[in-house]
Design a protein around this motif. Structure first.
Motif, mmCIF file in Angstrom:
data_model
loop_
_atom_site.group_PDB
_atom_site.id
_atom_site.type_symbol
_atom_site.label_atom_id
_atom_site.label_comp_id
_atom_site.label_asym_id
_atom_site.label_seq_id
_atom_site.Cartn_x
_atom_site.Cartn_y
_atom_site.Cartn_z
ATOM 1 N N VAL A 4 37.652 -24.384 15.611
ATOM 2 C CA VAL A 4 38.095 -23.029 15.316
ATOM 3 C C VAL A 4 37.741 -22.645 13.884
ATOM 4 O O VAL A 4 37.936 -23.431 12.950
ATOM 5 C CB VAL A 4 39.627 -22.890 15.501
ATOM 6 N N GLU A 5 37.218 -21.437 13.715
ATOM 7 C CA GLU A 5 37.016 -20.850 12.389
ATOM 8 C C GLU A 5 37.891 -19.609 12.295
ATOM 9 O O GLU A 5 37.935 -18.790 13.222
ATOM 10 C CB GLU A 5 35.550 -20.443 12.193
ATOM 11 N N ASN A 18 37.876 -16.188 14.105
ATOM 12 C CA ASN A 18 36.523 -15.663 13.985
ATOM 13 C C ASN A 18 35.554 -16.345 14.936
ATOM 14 O O ASN A 18 34.587 -15.721 15.395
ATOM 15 C CB ASN A 18 36.040 -15.839 12.544
ATOM 16 N N ALA A 19 35.802 -17.638 15.238
ATOM 17 C CA ALA A 19 34.881 -18.371 16.114
ATOM 18 C C ALA A 19 35.606 -19.517 16.793
ATOM 19 O O ALA A 19 36.511 -20.130 16.217
ATOM 20 C CB ALA A 19 33.693 -18.901 15.329
ATOM 21 N N SER A 74 32.679 -14.029 16.197
ATOM 22 C CA SER A 74 32.848 -12.581 16.242
ATOM 23 C C SER A 74 31.514 -11.922 15.906
ATOM 24 O O SER A 74 30.835 -12.314 14.958
ATOM 25 C CB SER A 74 33.898 -12.139 15.226
ATOM 26 N N ALA A 75 31.159 -10.922 16.699
ATOM 27 C CA ALA A 75 29.926 -10.170 16.420
ATOM 28 C C ALA A 75 30.239 -8.902 15.642
ATOM 29 O O ALA A 75 29.360 -8.071 15.438
ATOM 30 C CB ALA A 75 29.219 -9.823 17.728
ATOM 31 N N TYR A 76 31.497 -8.790 15.197
ATOM 32 C CA TYR A 76 31.926 -7.578 14.495
ATOM 33 C C TYR A 76 32.375 -7.871 13.068
ATOM 34 O O TYR A 76 31.963 -7.199 12.122
ATOM 35 C CB TYR A 76 33.076 -6.931 15.269
ATOM 36 N N SER A 77 33.204 -8.891 12.906
ATOM 37 C CA SER A 77 33.724 -9.221 11.587
ATOM 38 C C SER A 77 32.610 -9.791 10.702
ATOM 39 O O SER A 77 31.878 -10.707 11.093
ATOM 40 C CB SER A 77 34.851 -10.245 11.720
ATOM 41 N N ASN A 78 32.463 -9.238 9.515
ATOM 42 C CA ASN A 78 31.460 -9.690 8.534
ATOM 43 C C ASN A 78 30.026 -9.581 9.040
ATOM 44 O O ASN A 78 29.134 -10.297 8.575
ATOM 45 C CB ASN A 78 31.726 -11.146 8.101
ATOM 46 N N VAL A 79 29.792 -8.719 9.994
ATOM 47 C CA VAL A 79 28.437 -8.481 10.503
ATOM 48 C C VAL A 79 28.088 -7.026 10.222
ATOM 49 O O VAL A 79 28.863 -6.121 10.536
ATOM 50 C CB VAL A 79 28.335 -8.756 12.019
ATOM 51 N N GLY A 80 26.946 -6.787 9.633
ATOM 52 C CA GLY A 80 26.549 -5.424 9.320
ATOM 53 C C GLY A 80 25.258 -5.036 10.005
ATOM 54 O O GLY A 80 24.578 -5.852 10.639
#
Length: 322
Positions: A72-73, A82-83, A89-95
């Motif tokens: 787990v992350e 997050n993972a 996650s494809a949303y958090s910290n992804v731009g």
């Protein structure tokens, strides 16, 4: 009066991605034998990544249980998953163009939590279900059917499910309601049978199951309100006069299922709703009988389903995948 229409917000999405309450979670007499069921899946249960009964240790949170069995992350101080096993996650910290609304969410006994996984202390026997899915057209699913017969046998949060839950029926469906009540009694659940009443749907004080054909249930304003606002309920079945419409995750209508079919679906007034609303909606009496046979004679076939259409020859999980 409680409203069935749900508000949408990103803040709630982040909160539910690590979510629920703080009960006394251990059997003091024999804590080493306390267990919970842990599931980790993808795309609304269509792919199972982990499923086991696992030990529950003293003062365990949902996140503690998860982290002992998978990689787990976390982010945001540990409250947001997050993972899991590298699926991020494809949303958090992804731009930029790579950002997508795909994240981890969890249900406790079939109810989507209203607090983070690091803040919920599960009870022995609870079902913890983590699922990674697209929420582009779905902020959350307040209730799902896949942990059946929970939450009716276990409840959610600090309080046990001591108050009898309701099965609502009309004259034509009372025999089927009695069959369901008998099954739940054998599972240790307390049940009250009452005639269908709109007020019990709108202002629920306990978990409630309403059953009937759509021609019967369509007479209730609350049920029509649900259908008019499906995108805010977490449900992907639309009852219409001639059948049940199975919907995709993008809310497109894929196929209509006619005579002999029924839907088993659930919703709530929001995350952490301890009084979810389950619906068994038949196109006709044959469909209702088919759904009740499934729930009482083959309940394991509801496992990992967020919602379901039952036909003469198959079980169709909803939402429909690509």
């Amino acid at each position: 009066m409680r409203k069935v229409i749900l508000a949408v917000s990103l803040i709630l999405v982040l909160a539910v991605s690590g979510c629920a309450a703080n009960p006394d979670n251990m059997d003091a007499g024999n804590p080493q034998k306390a267990e919970v069921t842990l599931w980790v899946t993808e795309d609304f249960g269509s792919e199972v990544l982990f499923q086991e009964k696992v030990p529950l240790e003293e003062d365990d949170t949902v996140l503690d249980v998860l982290a002992r069995h998978v990689d787990v992350e976390t982010e945001y101080g540990g409250g947001f998953v997050n993972a899991i096993n590298g699926l991020q996650s494809a949303y958090s910290n992804v731009g930029g163009a790579g950002r997508r609304k795909n994240d981890w969410f969890f249900w406790l006994n079939g109810i989507q939590s209203n607090v983070g996984g690091a803040s919920y202390y599960p009870k022995p026997g609870d079902n913890i279900w983590w699922d990674y899915h697209d929420w582009q057209h779905l902020t959350y699913m307040p209730a799902v059917i896949g942990a059946y017969p929970k939450p009716f046998t276990s409840g959610f949060g600090e309080e046990e499910a001591d108050m009898p839950w309701l099965i609502m029926h009309n004259g034509d469906t009372k025999v089927l309601a009695l069959k369901l009540a008998g099954y739940f009694g054998n599972q240790g659940a307390k049940v009250d049978l009452v005639p269908v009443d709109d007020s019990h749907i709108l202002d629920r004080e306990r978990p409630t199951l309403v059953m009937g054909t759509w021609s019967q249930l369509a007479l209730l304003p609350s049920m029509n309100d649900l259908v008019k606002n499906l995108d805010r309920t977490g449900m992907f079945v639309k009852p219409v006069p001639d059948g049940l419409v199975a919907m995709g995750l993008d809310r497109t209508e894929r196929k209509v299922y006619g005579s002999g079919s029924a839907a088993i679906i659930a919703t709530g007034t929001g995350q952490g709703d301890q009084t979810p609303l389950w619906m068994v909606i038949g196109v006709d009496q044959e469909g209702l009988e088919r759904a009740v046979r499934l729930m009482t004679e083959e309940p394991e076939r509801l496992k990992f389903r967020t919602g379901l259409i039952v036909t003469a020859d198959k079980l169709l999980p909803v939402p429909i995948g690509e």
